[in-house]
Motif scaffolding. Sequence first.
Motif, PDB file in Angstrom:
ATOM      1  N   GLN A 107       0.828  -1.205   0.000  1.00 24.75           N
ATOM      2  CA  GLN A 107       0.000   0.000   0.000  1.00 24.75           C
ATOM      3  C   GLN A 107       0.866   1.260   0.000  1.00 24.75           C
ATOM      4  O   GLN A 107       0.525   2.243  -0.634  1.00 24.75           O
ATOM      5  N   GLN A 112      -1.147   0.932  -7.282  1.00 20.47           N
ATOM      6  CA  GLN A 112      -2.567   0.718  -7.067  1.00 20.47           C
ATOM      7  C   GLN A 112      -2.830   0.719  -5.567  1.00 20.47           C
ATOM      8  O   GLN A 112      -2.183  -0.002  -4.819  1.00 20.47           O
ATOM      9  N   SER A 113      -3.759   1.502  -5.173  1.00 19.32           N
ATOM     10  CA  SER A 113      -4.025   1.595  -3.736  1.00 19.32           C
ATOM     11  C   SER A 113      -4.945   0.461  -3.282  1.00 19.32           C
ATOM     12  O   SER A 113      -5.790  -0.006  -4.027  1.00 19.32           O
ATOM     13  N   ILE A 116      -7.825   1.500   2.643  1.00 20.28           N
ATOM     14  CA  ILE A 116      -7.149   1.707   3.925  1.00 20.28           C
ATOM     15  C   ILE A 116      -7.774   0.863   5.036  1.00 20.28           C
ATOM     16  O   ILE A 116      -7.092   0.467   5.975  1.00 20.28           O
TER      17      ILE A 116
END
Length: 152
Positions: A107, A112-113, A116
């Motif tokens: 992350q 690419q995220s 969260i």
Amino acid sequence: MANFFNPISLTRVFELKTPIQAVTTHISRTTPTGFSVTRLSNFEFIFLSDLSLGTLIKNGKPPAVNGIQTRVVLTQVGKNTAVTFTTKRRFELILTLGAWGLFTIFQLVGKQSIPIWITTVFFPGLLIFFFLLYRIQENMLQNKAEAYLKQV
């Protein structure tokens, strides 16, 4: 109770006012309820729970992995017997912790995220859930085993 939250293993020590030979005779002649016994040496045993929710074991028939178990070591102390229970390290918890670390690194450096919530809620929640699931079952096994050994 402080030992319950030890992340490595659950250890319990108590003393029986019985000679060690009487305890080993009791173990070899009396079938326990709720777990099975495997003898490792004269004074060392593995007690394996018949039911394990985290590793999907029912009636003591394990798949490829051993389920909830505790190692039992008997030691002669004068005329009494000291009994030490120790659980094994849980590989599943280490694997989940490693996956959490990899997701966090990915992350931080990945293009690419990842949402969260996966690193802040899902993995910590998963670790706590499995830790408590295993630890409660290990504690229940040690309680059953202690009651079984105190029948001597």
